[in-house]
Scaffold this motif. Structure first.
Motif: not given
Length: 108
Positions: A38-42
């Motif tokens: 999962l790439i979290d772009l937050k």
């Protein structure tokens, strides 16, 4: 219990340099047996064309490894970029990490 989804959290601007770091991290996780990423772009505020290419390259690495790649916490600006470049068709996106884990882990 450790989640089977391995999270990558890039920060700031996703460009050629940080994109290479992202690809390296994806490669290392795949080499260590991860099959859901999962790439979290937050914390990503801007993605340039090199950064976009890095995301596509990461998706190809994951697909080649028969793993799954998800993206979450996409800002409005990044979502617009994804839609303009049709990259939104490549990535399954979620609101945040919890949304991803809830939906992916209950259907797996």
């Amino acid at each position: 219990m450790d989640s089977p989804i391995k999270v990558i959290q890039p920060q700031g601007i996703l460009n050629g340099i940080t994109g290479n770091d992202l690809r390296r991290e994806v490669s290392n996780l795949l080499d260590n047996g991860a099959d859901m990423l999962l790439i979290d772009l937050k914390e990503v505020h801007f993605i340039d064309s090199s950064g976009l290419g890095s995301l596509v390259s990461a998706a190809q690495m994951v697909r080649t490894a028969n793993a799954k790649l998800f993206v979450c916490s996409v800002s409005d600006q990044v979502r617009m970029l994804f839609e303009l470049t049709k990259i939104d068709r490549v990535f399954q996106t979620f609101i945040d990490q919890e949304d991803c884990k809830r939906q992916v882990l209950t259907t797996s």
